[in-house]
Design a protein around this motif. Structure first.
Motif, PDB file in Angstrom:
ATOM      1  N   LEU A 140       0.450   7.354  -6.042  1.00 52.84           N
ATOM      2  CA  LEU A 140       1.514   7.084  -7.012  1.00 52.84           C
ATOM      3  C   LEU A 140       2.367   5.890  -6.583  1.00 52.84           C
ATOM      4  CD1 LEU A 140       2.663  10.710  -7.924  1.00 52.84           C
ATOM      5  CD2 LEU A 140       1.262   9.149  -9.289  1.00 52.84           C
ATOM      6  N   SER A 141       2.610   5.752  -5.281  1.00 55.89           N
ATOM      7  CA  SER A 141       3.368   4.594  -4.797  1.00 55.89           C
ATOM      8  C   SER A 141       2.597   3.308  -5.063  1.00 55.89           C
ATOM      9  CB  SER A 141       3.657   4.741  -3.305  1.00 55.89           C
ATOM     10  OG  SER A 141       4.423   5.898  -3.038  1.00 55.89           O
ATOM     11  N   GLY A 142       1.284   3.335  -4.803  1.00 56.87           N
ATOM     12  CA  GLY A 142       0.460   2.165  -5.085  1.00 56.87           C
ATOM     13  C   GLY A 142       0.417   1.832  -6.566  1.00 56.87           C
ATOM     14  N   THR A 143       0.398   2.868  -7.415  1.00 56.05           N
ATOM     15  CA  THR A 143       0.424   2.628  -8.864  1.00 56.05           C
ATOM     16  C   THR A 143       1.696   1.895  -9.272  1.00 56.05           C
ATOM     17  OG1 THR A 143      -0.869   4.650  -9.228  1.00 56.05           O
ATOM     18  CG2 THR A 143       0.335   3.750 -11.118  1.00 56.05           C
ATOM     19  N   GLY A 144       2.829   2.335  -8.732  1.00 58.84           N
ATOM     20  CA  GLY A 144       4.084   1.660  -9.042  1.00 58.84           C
ATOM     21  C   GLY A 144       4.100   0.218  -8.582  1.00 58.84           C
ATOM     22  N   LEU A 145       3.554  -0.062  -7.409  1.00 56.61           N
ATOM     23  CA  LEU A 145       3.517  -1.433  -6.903  1.00 56.61           C
ATOM     24  C   LEU A 145       2.626  -2.320  -7.773  1.00 56.61           C
ATOM     25  CD1 LEU A 145       3.294  -0.792  -3.045  1.00 56.61           C
ATOM     26  CD2 LEU A 145       5.296  -1.553  -4.354  1.00 56.61           C
ATOM     27  N   LEU A 146       1.500  -1.774  -8.237  1.00 58.13           N
ATOM     28  CA  LEU A 146       0.597  -2.567  -9.080  1.00 58.13           C
ATOM     29  C   LEU A 146       1.173  -2.827 -10.466  1.00 58.13           C
ATOM     30  CD1 LEU A 146      -2.870  -0.992  -8.168  1.00 58.13           C
ATOM     31  CD2 LEU A 146      -1.871  -3.125  -7.338  1.00 58.13           C
ATOM     32  N   LEU A 147       2.129  -2.014 -10.892  1.00 56.66           N
ATOM     33  CA  LEU A 147       2.760  -2.209 -12.201  1.00 56.66           C
ATOM     34  C   LEU A 147       3.915  -3.209 -12.152  1.00 56.66           C
ATOM     35  CD1 LEU A 147       2.815   1.458 -13.588  1.00 56.66           C
ATOM     36  CD2 LEU A 147       1.388  -0.448 -14.374  1.00 56.66           C
ATOM     37  N   LEU A 148       4.282  -3.687 -10.968  1.00 56.49           N
ATOM     38  CA  LEU A 148       5.352  -4.682 -10.872  1.00 56.49           C
ATOM     39  C   LEU A 148       4.937  -5.967 -11.586  1.00 56.49           C
ATOM     40  CD1 LEU A 148       6.410  -4.245  -7.130  1.00 56.49           C
ATOM     41  CD2 LEU A 148       7.618  -3.416  -9.159  1.00 56.49           C
ATOM     42  N   PRO A 149       5.872  -6.648 -12.243  1.00 57.39           N
ATOM     43  CA  PRO A 149       5.519  -7.868 -12.999  1.00 57.39           C
ATOM     44  C   PRO A 149       4.825  -8.931 -12.158  1.00 57.39           C
ATOM     45  CG  PRO A 149       7.717  -7.127 -13.595  1.00 57.39           C
ATOM     46  CD  PRO A 149       7.285  -6.270 -12.438  1.00 57.39           C
ATOM     47  N   ASN A 150       5.242  -9.112 -10.901  1.00 56.25           N
ATOM     48  CA  ASN A 150       4.646 -10.146 -10.061  1.00 56.25           C
ATOM     49  C   ASN A 150       3.284  -9.753  -9.501  1.00 56.25           C
ATOM     50  OD1 ASN A 150       6.735 -11.912 -10.437  1.00 56.25           O
ATOM     51  ND2 ASN A 150       7.673 -11.590  -8.442  1.00 56.25           N
ATOM     52  N   SER A 151       2.837  -8.523  -9.733  1.00 56.50           N
ATOM     53  CA  SER A 151       1.521  -8.101  -9.247  1.00 56.50           C
ATOM     54  C   SER A 151       0.400  -8.602 -10.146  1.00 56.50           C
ATOM     55  CB  SER A 151       1.450  -6.576  -9.141  1.00 56.50           C
ATOM     56  OG  SER A 151       2.339  -6.090  -8.156  1.00 56.50           O
ATOM     57  N   THR A 152       0.719  -8.953 -11.383  1.00 56.87           N
ATOM     58  CA  THR A 152      -0.273  -9.472 -12.319  1.00 56.87           C
ATOM     59  C   THR A 152       0.162 -10.842 -12.820  1.00 56.87           C
ATOM     60  OG1 THR A 152       0.823  -8.283 -14.145  1.00 56.87           O
ATOM     61  CG2 THR A 152      -1.033  -7.193 -13.066  1.00 56.87           C
ATOM     62  N   TYR A 153      -0.797 -11.598 -13.300  1.00 54.66           N
ATOM     63  CA  TYR A 153      -0.505 -12.941 -13.804  1.00 54.66           C
ATOM     64  C   TYR A 153       0.280 -12.873 -15.110  1.00 54.66           C
ATOM     65  CZ  TYR A 153      -3.601 -15.077 -10.358  1.00 54.66           C
ATOM     66  OH  TYR A 153      -4.165 -15.506  -9.182  1.00 54.66           O
TER      67      TYR A 153
END
Length: 253
Positions: free
Chosen positions: A151-164
């Motif tokens: 769940l922590s990793g899911t939250g980090l991947l949903l951060l705006p700067n994690s995707t283009y």
């Protein structure tokens, strides 16, 4: 004599939580110069509060005071963070080498005490045994910790700067990617090269490393802390997994 007061310990814990929030804000969202200044100010205040808390808890001999080696690590890390923040103020651009260095040191300052706190949680579970059985079975401890990491990793991947820019990652895709990384299955539902930024890829790599480490050793660590002990077969297996030459010292390692 150890006292029961925990005011400084609570101050250190609150400040480390604020520091974690400032790091996530600074890494996860595209910030302008003014917002970066606010992030640095929050980081500086939280670091000072954490330093005051850990030093105060050690001097007042509180129950959860840090050990000497951990105290030295925290003091040195806080001083380095102050030095890097002061240096950042003298440079024109943000997201420079000094800022990235500060964020790495801050991550270590957050991670090491957190791992130490996890051992206290396992010890608390051990003390709560009923009729020789732990409050939570070792297998459930492993599953629960795995779920928290996912769940922590899911939250980090949903951060705006994690995707283009222009790409919105759904919660389901982020959850699947995080689960796949932690469980080290290699499955994915998105194109990593075109979806994730270097920051997002770094999060995925970190989740893979955590998952790989957990599969090999975490179950044995939980069994040891929960009072289950190691059989001779477990010792032999751990000797091979950890590349430890001495069978007798593998548990302490």
């Amino acid at each position: 004599m150890t006292t029961t007061r925990s005011g400084f310990t609570k101050l250190a814990a609150i400040c480390i939580a604020i520091l974690l929030g400032s790091v996530i804000w600074e890494l996860g969202w595209p910030l302008d110069r003014a917002e970066h200044e606010w992030a640095r100010l929050i980081a500086a205040v939280a670091t000072f509060g954490h330093l005051t808390g850990v030093v105060g808890s050690y001097l007042r001999k509180e129950i959860n005071r840090p050990r000497p080696r951990l105290l030295v690590f925290q003091i040195v890390s806080c001083l380095l963070i102050f030095a890097l923040i002061a240096r950042e103020q003298q440079e024109d651009n943000f997201m420079r080498f000094t800022e990235l260095s500060r964020l790495v040191i801050t991550a270590g300052l957050i991670a090491i005490p957190t791992l130490m706190s996890l051992t206290r949680i396992f010890e608390w579970l051990l003390r709560k045994q009923k009729h020789g059985r732990p409050l939570m079975a070792p297998a459930m401890q492993f599953v629960a910790s795995l779920g928290i990491v996912i769940l922590s990793g899911t939250g980090l991947l949903l951060l705006p700067n994690s995707t283009y820019p222009g790409i919105t990652l759904s919660f389901t895709d982020a959850l699947f990617t995080s689960t796949s990384a932690v469980c080290v299955t290699g499955l994915n539902v998105v194109d990593f090269a075109n979806v994730f930024t270097p920051l997002g890829e770094m999060f995925v790599l970190a989740l893979i490393q955590i998952g790989g480490f957990g599969i090999m050793t975490f179950a044995y660590f939980v069994a040891m802390v929960a009072g289950q002990g190691f059989s001779l077969r477990d010792r032999v297996l751990l000797t091979d997994l950890l590349d430890e030459g001495n069978l007798g010292s593998v548990v302490s390692f």
